[in-house]
Motif scaffolding. Structure first.
Motif, short mmCIF file in Angstrom:
data_model
loop_
_atom_site.label_atom_id
_atom_site.label_comp_id
_atom_site.label_asym_id
_atom_site.label_seq_id
_atom_site.Cartn_x
_atom_site.Cartn_y
_atom_site.Cartn_z
N HIS A 78 32.19 14.66 -11.33
CA HIS A 78 31.37 15.39 -10.36
C HIS A 78 29.93 14.85 -10.34
CE1 HIS A 78 34.46 18.34 -9.47
NE2 HIS A 78 34.70 18.45 -10.76
N LEU A 79 29.45 14.41 -11.50
CA LEU A 79 28.11 13.82 -11.54
C LEU A 79 28.08 12.48 -10.80
CD1 LEU A 79 27.14 14.58 -15.26
CD2 LEU A 79 26.29 15.72 -13.20
N LEU A 80 29.07 11.65 -11.04
CA LEU A 80 29.12 10.34 -10.38
C LEU A 80 29.42 10.47 -8.89
CD1 LEU A 80 31.00 8.10 -12.98
CD2 LEU A 80 28.61 7.94 -12.30
N ALA A 81 30.15 11.51 -8.51
CA ALA A 81 30.51 11.68 -7.10
C ALA A 81 29.29 11.90 -6.22
CB ALA A 81 31.48 12.85 -6.95
N THR A 82 28.20 12.36 -6.82
CA THR A 82 26.99 12.60 -6.03
C THR A 82 26.01 11.43 -6.12
OG1 THR A 82 25.87 13.70 -7.89
CG2 THR A 82 27.20 15.07 -6.43
N GLY A 83 26.40 10.39 -6.82
CA GLY A 83 25.51 9.24 -6.96
C GLY A 83 25.97 8.06 -6.12
N ALA A 84 25.04 7.22 -5.79
CA ALA A 84 25.34 6.06 -4.94
C ALA A 84 25.72 4.86 -5.81
CB ALA A 84 24.15 5.73 -4.05
N TRP A 85 26.79 5.01 -6.58
CA TRP A 85 27.30 3.93 -7.41
C TRP A 85 28.67 3.50 -6.90
CZ3 TRP A 85 24.20 1.76 -10.99
CH2 TRP A 85 23.10 2.49 -11.43
N GLY A 86 28.99 2.24 -7.07
CA GLY A 86 30.25 1.73 -6.54
C GLY A 86 31.46 1.96 -7.43
N ASP A 87 31.22 2.38 -8.68
CA ASP A 87 32.32 2.47 -9.64
C ASP A 87 33.40 3.46 -9.22
OD1 ASP A 87 29.58 2.04 -10.86
OD2 ASP A 87 30.84 1.28 -12.48
N LEU A 88 32.97 4.67 -8.86
CA LEU A 88 33.94 5.72 -8.55
C LEU A 88 34.73 5.43 -7.26
CD1 LEU A 88 33.34 9.43 -9.27
CD2 LEU A 88 34.59 8.76 -7.25
N PRO A 89 34.07 5.10 -6.15
CA PRO A 89 34.86 4.79 -4.94
C PRO A 89 35.73 3.56 -5.10
CG PRO A 89 32.51 4.38 -4.58
CD PRO A 89 32.62 5.14 -5.86
N SER A 90 35.27 2.55 -5.84
CA SER A 90 36.12 1.38 -6.05
C SER A 90 37.33 1.74 -6.90
CB SER A 90 35.32 0.25 -6.71
OG SER A 90 34.90 0.62 -8.02
N GLY A 91 37.16 2.66 -7.85
CA GLY A 91 38.30 3.11 -8.64
C GLY A 91 39.32 3.84 -7.80
N LEU A 92 38.86 4.66 -6.87
CA LEU A 92 39.78 5.36 -5.97
C LEU A 92 40.52 4.37 -5.06
CD1 LEU A 92 37.58 8.43 -4.99
CD2 LEU A 92 39.69 8.48 -6.33
N LEU A 93 39.81 3.35 -4.61
CA LEU A 93 40.46 2.34 -3.79
C LEU A 93 41.50 1.57 -4.60
CD1 LEU A 93 37.43 0.95 -1.76
CD2 LEU A 93 39.36 2.26 -0.86
N LEU A 94 41.25 1.37 -5.88
CA LEU A 94 42.24 0.70 -6.73
C LEU A 94 43.50 1.55 -6.89
CD1 LEU A 94 40.03 -0.93 -9.53
CD2 LEU A 94 41.36 -2.10 -7.75
N VAL A 95 43.34 2.86 -6.89
CA VAL A 95 44.52 3.74 -6.92
C VAL A 95 45.36 3.53 -5.66
CG1 VAL A 95 45.30 6.14 -6.86
CG2 VAL A 95 43.43 5.47 -8.38
N ILE A 96 44.69 3.44 -4.52
CA ILE A 96 45.39 3.19 -3.26
C ILE A 96 46.05 1.82 -3.28
CG2 ILE A 96 45.06 2.93 -0.77
CD1 ILE A 96 42.65 4.89 -1.10
N ILE A 97 45.35 0.84 -3.82
CA ILE A 97 45.90 -0.52 -3.94
C ILE A 97 47.14 -0.51 -4.83
CG2 ILE A 97 45.45 -2.77 -4.98
CD1 ILE A 97 42.57 -2.51 -3.90
#
Length: 220
Positions: A78-97
């Motif tokens: 929840h802390l990272l979800a509000t930050g402008a870092w690429g780690d969390l969205p890239s991790g979600l995209l890797l799940v889709i991949i």
């Protein structure tokens, strides 16, 4: 030249997050941090919903529930979800991949034709992931070696040329997608940069190779 310098800077990060944040700065050149956090939260939530849908579609409800429970109960998420870092969205995209790779692997192993549009979608997701986190290029290499290996081990020799051809097209598309950044970063830093400048700098710092600290001749 000035724009290239601003975008590349030291080349430590790929510019995916700045591109995603660009719409905010088009509206307001100095947005409040709360606006940025809200915007990042909405994007992350949308990616999470997409990842949940892919997990449910490919692996079934149990895996989707697991993907729902883990982030929901993790404070760090929840802390990272509000930050402008690429780690969390890239991790979600890797799940889709992962889900789409699993589907392609099943088709290849069964000797079914791999649709070129499915490969194109996979590469598009990989390109977005790359621009969010440059080190995801390692996942790209691993996935494509895995898919080619599955196609060969499946023993469906009649379909093998078509399967390998589709994956080859995908590799070319990925290279074309990351080329603008790689070429621009290499020109700006004065050396070969595929994803980020971090590996070369880490190597220099770890092993004391001063000549690797600068991609061009180091100033005194």
């Amino acid at each position: 030249l000035e724009m290239r310098t601003l975008v590349v800077s030291n080349g430590w990060f790929t510019p995916g997050v700045p591109f995603l944040l660009a719409p905010i700065y088009v509206i307001d050149a100095t947005p409040h941090s709360a606006v940025i956090r809200l915007y990042a939260s909405v994007l992350t939530f949308g990616l999470w919903m997409w990842a949940l849908r892919e997990a449910y579609r490919v692996f079934g409800p149990r895996y989707a529930i697991a993907l729902f429970i883990f982030p929901a109960l993790d404070v760090t998420w929840h802390l990272l979800a509000t930050g402008a870092w690429g780690d969390l969205p890239s991790g979600l995209l890797l799940v889709i991949i992962l889900g789409r790779t699993w589907q392609l692997a099943q088709l290849a192993f069964e000797g079914a034709p791999v649709k070129i549009q499915d490969v194109v979608v996979l590469e598009a997701i990989f390109i977005l992931t790359f621009y969010l986190r440059g080190n995801s290029i390692l996942a790209f290499a691993a996935v494509h070696v895995f898919l080619i290996g599955v196609a060969v081990l499946g023993g469906q020799w009649r379909m093998l040329p078509r399967q390998v051809g589709a994956l080859t097209v995908g590799v070319v598309l990925f290279i074309a997608g990351i080329a603008p950044w790689s070429i621009m970063a290499s020109r700006e830093l004065g050396g070969t940069v595929i994803s980020t400048s971090t590996p070369a700098l880490s190597f220099a710092i770890t092993f004391g190779k001063r000549e690797f600290l600068c991609f061009a001749p180091c100033p005194r």
